[in-house]
Design a protein around this motif. Structure first.
Motif, PDB file in Angstrom:
ATOM      1  N   GLU A 148       0.828  -1.206   0.000  1.00 57.44           N
ATOM      2  CA  GLU A 148       0.000   0.000   0.000  1.00 57.44           C
ATOM      3  C   GLU A 148       0.869   1.265   0.000  1.00 57.44           C
ATOM      4  O   GLU A 148       0.535   2.255  -0.659  1.00 57.44           O
ATOM      5  N   GLU A 149       2.012   1.226   0.703  1.00 57.17           N
ATOM      6  CA  GLU A 149       2.921   2.388   0.681  1.00 57.17           C
ATOM      7  C   GLU A 149       3.471   2.571  -0.742  1.00 57.17           C
ATOM      8  O   GLU A 149       3.640   3.701  -1.208  1.00 57.17           O
ATOM      9  N   GLN A 150       3.720   1.457  -1.424  1.00 60.26           N
ATOM     10  CA  GLN A 150       4.194   1.539  -2.819  1.00 60.26           C
ATOM     11  C   GLN A 150       3.123   2.207  -3.691  1.00 60.26           C
ATOM     12  O   GLN A 150       3.449   3.029  -4.553  1.00 60.26           O
ATOM     13  N   GLY A 151       1.870   1.858  -3.435  1.00 62.15           N
ATOM     14  CA  GLY A 151       0.765   2.493  -4.168  1.00 62.15           C
ATOM     15  C   GLY A 151       0.732   4.002  -3.919  1.00 62.15           C
ATOM     16  O   GLY A 151       0.515   4.784  -4.845  1.00 62.15           O
ATOM     17  N   HIS A 152       0.983   4.396  -2.681  1.00 55.91           N
ATOM     18  CA  HIS A 152       1.008   5.828  -2.359  1.00 55.91           C
ATOM     19  C   HIS A 152       2.150   6.516  -3.111  1.00 55.91           C
ATOM     20  O   HIS A 152       1.977   7.603  -3.662  1.00 55.91           O
ATOM     21  N   ALA A 153       3.323   5.870  -3.104  1.00 51.57           N
ATOM     22  CA  ALA A 153       4.489   6.438  -3.791  1.00 51.57           C
ATOM     23  C   ALA A 153       4.155   6.668  -5.272  1.00 51.57           C
ATOM     24  O   ALA A 153       4.479   7.719  -5.840  1.00 51.57           O
ATOM     25  N   MET A 198      -5.578   6.103   4.779  1.00 45.36           N
ATOM     26  CA  MET A 198      -4.974   4.771   4.820  1.00 45.36           C
ATOM     27  C   MET A 198      -3.857   4.690   5.863  1.00 45.36           C
ATOM     28  O   MET A 198      -3.698   3.660   6.520  1.00 45.36           O
ATOM     29  N   GLU A 199      -3.104   5.772   6.059  1.00 49.06           N
ATOM     30  CA  GLU A 199      -2.064   5.755   7.102  1.00 49.06           C
ATOM     31  C   GLU A 199      -2.723   5.605   8.484  1.00 49.06           C
ATOM     32  O   GLU A 199      -2.187   4.931   9.371  1.00 49.06           O
ATOM     33  N   GLU A 200      -3.898   6.195   8.649  1.00 49.94           N
ATOM     34  CA  GLU A 200      -4.609   6.050   9.919  1.00 49.94           C
ATOM     35  C   GLU A 200      -5.045   4.595  10.128  1.00 49.94           C
ATOM     36  O   GLU A 200      -4.940   4.063  11.232  1.00 49.94           O
TER      37      GLU A 200
HETATM   38 FE   LIG Z   1       1.775   5.528   2.762  1.00 49.35          FE
END
Ligand SMILES: [Fe+2]
Ligand SMILES: [Fe+2]
Length: 179
Positions: A80-85, A162-164
């Protein structure tokens, strides 16, 4: 009653759109400070990349009786962090900037830290700290972009939500492993 029109008249809108067409999505009505927004987004991009790397490390290094479930959560967060990036990099390009993927200075640009951690407990705690850093920095960026760049703001709002969720997941994991 003022006679100030709510919208720019059609003739002006059409004329403005024809100027600087090479700037694509960035029109004369874009009222944010583009350079600053791009700089902030590059910092967020660095943060997301550092989070991908940290979660990946934790995914591969998770050991112990609770390791399997926790590792699966680490992997999901990494993806999911990759998706944010990717979303952030795309937006930087739309704004006429260049996404900074350079490993050099990555940790300096990132808001969150890269801490490996020895035990499962350490790893989850470090990830939770990083999520909390991300939550506060996204909240500030959302306030900064406000109505000057609603597209960037909406993207950031989605990421913040999503971070929450991630932070909430990590607190549950801590309870699960009884830490
Ligand atoms: Fe993220
Ligand atoms: Fe996250």
């Amino acid at each position: 009653m003022g006679d100030k029109p709510f919208l720019t008249d059609i003739k002006t809108l059409r004329e403005r759109a024809r100027r600087h067409i090479e700037q694509g999505a960035v029109t004369e009505g874009y009222s944010a400070d583009r350079e600053t927004v791009i700089k902030l987004l590059n910092e967020a991009l660095a943060t997301e990349i550092v989070c991908v790397l940290r979660y990946k490390r934790h995914y591969f290094m998770a050991t112990g009786i609770h390791a399997e479930g926790v590792a699966a959560e680490f992997l999901q967060h990494a993806n999911e962090e990759q998706g944010h990036a990717d979303l952030i990099a795309q937006r930087i390009v739309q704004l006429g900037g260049a996404p900074n993927f350079s490993p050099e200075g990555l940790l300096t640009r990132s808001h969150a830290e890269y801490v490996e951690g020895d035990t499962l407990n350490d790893m989850i705690r470090e990830d939770l700290v990083a999520e909390r850093v991300a939550i506060d920095s996204y909240r500030e960026m959302i306030a900064y972009t406000a109505n000057d760049d609603p597209t960037t703001r909406r993207m950031l709002e989605g990421i913040l939500a999503m971070e929450e969720e991630h932070a909430d997941d990590l607190v549950s994991l801590l309870e699960t492993i009884g830490a």
